[in-house]
Enzyme design. Structure first.
Site, PDB file in Angstrom:
ATOM      1  N   THR A  32      39.217  29.121  39.803  1.00 50.68           N
ATOM      2  CA  THR A  32      39.102  27.973  40.272  1.00 50.68           C
ATOM      3  C   THR A  32      38.921  28.167  41.886  1.00 50.68           C
ATOM      4  O   THR A  32      38.071  27.789  42.687  1.00 50.68           O
ATOM      5  CB  THR A  32      39.712  26.875  40.114  1.00 50.68           C
ATOM      6  N   ASP A 214      30.384  27.160  36.080  1.00 53.70           N
ATOM      7  CA  ASP A 214      31.955  27.579  35.985  1.00 53.70           C
ATOM      8  C   ASP A 214      31.873  27.594  34.266  1.00 53.70           C
ATOM      9  O   ASP A 214      30.740  26.973  33.486  1.00 53.70           O
ATOM     10  CB  ASP A 214      32.715  26.233  36.375  1.00 53.70           C
ATOM     11  N   GLU A 215      32.830  28.118  33.645  1.00 55.79           N
ATOM     12  CA  GLU A 215      32.947  28.258  32.131  1.00 55.79           C
ATOM     13  C   GLU A 215      31.624  28.732  31.417  1.00 55.79           C
ATOM     14  O   GLU A 215      31.299  28.162  30.439  1.00 55.79           O
ATOM     15  CB  GLU A 215      33.614  26.983  31.504  1.00 55.79           C
ATOM     16  N   GLN A 245      37.416  34.175  25.951  1.00 58.40           N
ATOM     17  CA  GLN A 245      37.818  32.821  25.718  1.00 58.40           C
ATOM     18  C   GLN A 245      36.662  32.083  25.223  1.00 58.40           C
ATOM     19  O   GLN A 245      36.455  30.670  25.507  1.00 58.40           O
ATOM     20  CB  GLN A 245      38.479  32.392  26.971  1.00 58.40           C
TER      21      GLN A 245
END
Length: 671
Positions: A32, A214-215, A245
Site C-alpha cells: 500500500t 491492486d490485488e 495469495q
C-alpha cells in the site's frame, strides 16, 4: 520525498514511469505504501495530472485509504485522482455514457437478492420435467458464467443449465424493461460499449493515461479484459499482487492473469517485494517452505525485516478430539493474556465456518470476549436462536421466546391465531404467554388449543428431560431427540434451498448439543447448569467502543486475508479440512490459503489437529493435513499431546520455588 524510508525494491517501483510494471508484493511487504508513493510521485513530478490516474482496488475502503494518504502529502494538488473498485469504475462509465449503453439516465443497480427475485418471477412460466425446486443462486451463477464466456461450452450440462439457457434472454430483457443493471452488467456493459463505440474507448484511454490495479491476483476474466482495453494505446499499466495469495478461484479469479502478465505485456519490468515487515524469521521459514511446494508460481522468498523480542518457533499440537482442541485454545488464549497480550492480539483461524461453532460456545462458557469476522456468528444463526428460545421458555416462560417458537416448526398455529392471542393479551393487559394458556377464553378452536396444550406440556418437561443425571444419555443427546420428535430437523430441510443446505443447518444443531454437553461436564447435569448454560450462550456484554475492539478474532482462512495478529492459532490442520474434501478442488489454491493463514502471525503461531473428529454424528479417526507433513520437522515443534514438555531451566525454576516454599514453612528451631 516519495522514496524516503523505503527499501531499494520499493524505491525502484515508486520511481518507475512508463510501460508495464508487475510488483510482486509478498505478505507484509508494504504494498500500500508503494502504491501511494508511486501515485503521488507521478503527480508531483508532473508526469500526470491527478484526473489522468486511475487506481482499481477490490474494496472501497482500500480506495479511500489510498486517496486519503495521497492527499495528506499533496493537499489540493492531489484532487481529481480516481480510485475505486472495478464495479464502481464500470458504474462511472455507464453513468457518463448511459445513452450509448441503452440505459435510462437514472438507471438502478440491483443486488444478488433482487436478481434472484426476478428469476423467481420468470420461472413461473417454465416447467422442467422431473424437477420442481431449483436453487436460484446456482441458476444465477450459471447465467453469469454464460454471459462472461459466451457460447463457449460449459461443463456438466444438466437441468440447471437447461433452465439457465431458457432464462438468460428473458432475464436480460426484464432488466432492460425495468431500467436496471446487475453487478455483472457493471463490468460487461462497459466492454460492450467499448466494442460498439470505439470513440468512447479512445476517450477513456486518453482520460486515464496511467492505470494501477491492486490485488491483481484476484482479477477475473472480465476485469482482465477491461484492463487490456483501457491500456491498449499507452500500456502504462502497473499491477500489484501476490500469486501466492490467490485464494478466490472458486469465485472466478484467474491466477493466470498474474502468472502470465510478464509474457502478455512484454517487455515488462518485474519487481519483487520480498522484505516482510510483519512476521518473525521462524514463522516465515515455515511459510516459505510450504509455498515452495506449488509448481506454478513466480519465485519469491520472504525475508524478515522486523525486530522481535523473542523468536518462538511455531508449534503443532495433537489433541484427542475437537472438544479437547477447543479447551486447549482457551488455555492458550489465557496464557497469552497472562504474558501481557490483549485479546485483540489473538486470532483463531479455521477452514470452514462450521468449525467456529464449538469454539464460540467455549469462548462464551469461559467469558472470553470474541468477535466473528467475515461470516455469521454461530449464535446469530436462526436455528441456534430457535433452540435457545425453546430452552429459555422452558426455564423461564416469556413472550419473546414463545412468539419465536409457537409455530416453529409449523404446527398449525398461524398468523391469524397469533393475532387473536395478541389482541386478547392487549385487551386484558396480560402477557402473550398467559393469553396463549387461556386459549379457550381467546376463542380458539379446540384443535388449536390442544396443539398449544401439547406444546406447553413438552416445554414444562424439557429441563428435567435434558438434565437427567441417571440417564446413560447426555443432555445434548436428549436435546437432539427432543428436536427430532417435534420435527425440527424436517423443518430445517423443508426451509432450505436443497438437501445440502438442510444438512449444514442440522450439523450446526449437533454442534450446539455438544456445546451443551461440554458445559454440563463442567457444571454437572442439573437444572441450575442448564440455566447457567442458557445465560452464558445468550450473554451480550455492553462495552465501550474501545473495549469492543479488544476481542479475540474468530474467522475463516479466507476472511483473514490482509490482516495481521501477534498471536495466531490455526485449528483443524487435518486432511479433508485443509485441503477441504468438498470445498477445495484445487490443492494448490488450498495450499495458498494455508499460506495466507501462516503469514497472518507476527510472533506466535500454533497449529492444532485432532486424533478423532465428529463426522455425521460419530467420532472418526482423522489424518494430519498433507500441508503439515510438508513442513520440515526442524522448522516446527510437534507435540503429540496438549502440553509442552518442561525445559531444564523451567524445571530448575520450579524446584527452586518449591524449596523456597518449604523453607518458609520450616518451624523455628527450639533453643
Amino acid at each position: 520525498m516519495w522514496t524516503q524510508g523505503l527499501n531499494p525494491e520499493q524505491g525502484t517501483a515508486v520511481n518507475h514511469n512508463d510501460g508495464p510494471l508487475l510488483i510482486l508484493a509478498g505478505a507484509g511487504s508494504g504494498k500500500t505504501t508503494v502504491l501511494v508513493a508511486r501515485t503521488g510521485r507521478l503527480i508531483a513530478d508532473g508526469l500526470a495530472r491527478p484526473e489522468e490516474i486511475c487506481v482499481l482496488t477490490f474494496t472501497n475502503k482500500a480506495a479511500r485509504e489510498l486517496k486519503h494518504r495521497v492527499s495528506q502529502k499533496l493537499g489540493d494538488k492531489g484532487k481529481g485522482l480516481w480510485a475505486g473498485t472495478f464495479h464502481s469504475f464500470g458504474l462511472k462509465i455507464l453513468r457518463t455514457y448511459h445513452k450509448e449503453a441503452g440505459l435510462p439516465s437514472q438507471f438502478g443497480v440491483i443486488d444478488q437478492s433482487d436478481a434472484q427475485s426476478i428469476l423467481k418471477e420468470l420461472m413461473k412460466d417454465i416447467k422442467v420435467t422431473g424437477k420442481e425446486k431449483f436453487d436460484l443462486e446456482a441458476i444465477l451463477e450459471i447465467i453469469n458464467e454464460r454471459r462472461v464466456r459466451g457460447r463457449e461450452k460449459l461443463e456438466g450440462f444438466d437441468e440447471y443449465h437447461e433452465v439457465a439457457e431458457i432464462l438468460l434472454p428473458k432475464y436480460l430483457k426484464k432488466m432492460e424493461l425495468l431500467g436496471v443493471v446487475d453487478f455483472e452488467s457493471l463490468l460487461l456493459k462497459p466492454l460492450e460499449l467499448f466494442r460498439e463505440h470505439p470513440q468512447i474507448l479512445e476517450k477513456i484511454q486518453k482520460q486515464f493515461r496511467y492505470l494501477m490495479v491492486d490485488e491483481f491476483q484476484d482479477t477475473n476474466l472480465v476485469q482482465m479484459k477491461l484492463v487490456e482495453k483501457i491500456t491498449a494505446s499507452h500500456r502504462n499499466l502497473c499491477v500489484v499482487g501476490d500469486d501466492d495469495q490467490s485464494i478466490y478461484g472458486w469465485r472466478g479469479a484467474q491466477i493466470s492473469n498474474i502468472l502470465d502478465f510478464p509474457k502478455n505485456f512484454a517487455p515488462c519490468e518485474v519487481i519483487r517485494l520480498e522484505r516482510n515487515y510483519r512476521s518473525s524469521p521462524v514463522i516465515l521459514k515455515v511459510a516459505n517452505e510450504l509455498i515452495q511446494k506449488n509448481k506454478h508460481r513466480h519465485g519469491k522468498v520472504l525475508r524478515a525485516e522486523g525486530r522481535f523480542r523473542t523468536e518462538e518457533v511455531p508449534e503443532a499440537f495433537l489433541l484427542p478430539n475437537e472438544e479437547e482442541e477447543a479447551q486447549f485454545v482457551m488455555r492458550e488464549v489465557r496464557n497469552w493474556i497472562s504474558q501481557g497480550h490483549k485479546f485483540e492480539d489473538i486470532a483463531i483461524l479455521y477452514r470452514s465456518n462450521s468449525q467456529g461453532g464449538l469454539l464460540e460456545g467455549h469462548f462464551r462458557q469461559n467469558h472470553i470476549p470474541y468477535n466473528v469476522s467475515g461470516g455469521t456468528g454461530f449464535f446469530d444463526r436462526k436455528e441456534i436462536k430457535d433452540i435457545l428460545a425453546y430452552l429459555r421458555y422452558a426455564l423461564n416462560p416469556n413472550d419473546v421466546s414463545l412468539r419465536r417458537i409457537i409455530n416453529t416448526p409449523h404446527r398449525g398455529v398461524g398468523d391469524t391465531t397469533v393475532e387473536k392471542i395478541n389482541n386478547y393479551a392487549l385487551e386484558h393487559k396480560i402477557s402473550f404467554s398467559k393469553a396463549a394458556h387461556e386459549w379457550q377464553k381467546v376463542g380458539l378452536a379446540d384443535k388449536t388449543g390442544e396443539i398449544l396444550n401439547d406444546l406447553f406440556a413438552l416445554l414444562r418437561s424439557l429441563p428435567a428431560r435434558l438434565m437427567d443425571p441417571k440417564s446413560p444419555e447426555t443432555p445434548g443427546q436428549h436435546l437432539l431427540k427432543f428436536l427430532l420428535e417435534i420435527h425440527y430437523r424436517d423443518h430445517l430441510y423443508q426451509t432450505s434451498k436443497d438437501t445440502h443446505g438442510g444438512e449444514k443447518k442440522w450439523v450446526l444443531v449437533e454442534i450446539f448439543s455438544r456445546v451443551l454437553d461440554s458445559f454440563s461436564k463442567k457444571g454437572g447435569v442439573t437444572e441450575k447448569t442448564l440455566r447457567e448454560f442458557v445465560d452464558a450462550m445468550e450473554l451480550r456484554d455492553d462495552h465501550s467502543e474501545d473495549e469492543d475492539r479488544n476481542k479475540v478474532s474468530l474467522m475463516t482462512l479466507h476472511a483473514c486475508k490482509g490482516l495481521e495478529f501477534p498471536c495466531v492459532i490455526i485449528v483443524g490442520v487435518e486432511e479433508d479440512l485443509i485441503p477441504h474434501k468438498t470445498l477445495g478442488s484445487d490443492v494448490d489454491e488450498e495450499r495458498r490459503l494455508f499460506y495466507v493463514g501462516l503469514t497472518r502471525a507476527k510472533e506466535r503461531l500454533i497449529l492444532t489437529r485432532c486424533q478423532l473428529r465428529t463426522k455425521h454424528g460419530s467420532q472418526r479417526p482423522v489424518s494430519p493435513s498433507r500441508f503439515l507433513l510438508e513442513i520440515p520437522a526442524e522448522s516446527i515443534r510437534d507435540y503429540k499431546g496438549e502440553f509442552r514438555p518442561v525445559t531444564s531451566e523451567q524445571r530448575a525454576g520450579l524446584l527452586a520455588g518449591f524449596l523456597a516454599g518449604l523453607d518458609s514453612k520450616t518451624p523455628p528451631k527450639v533453643k
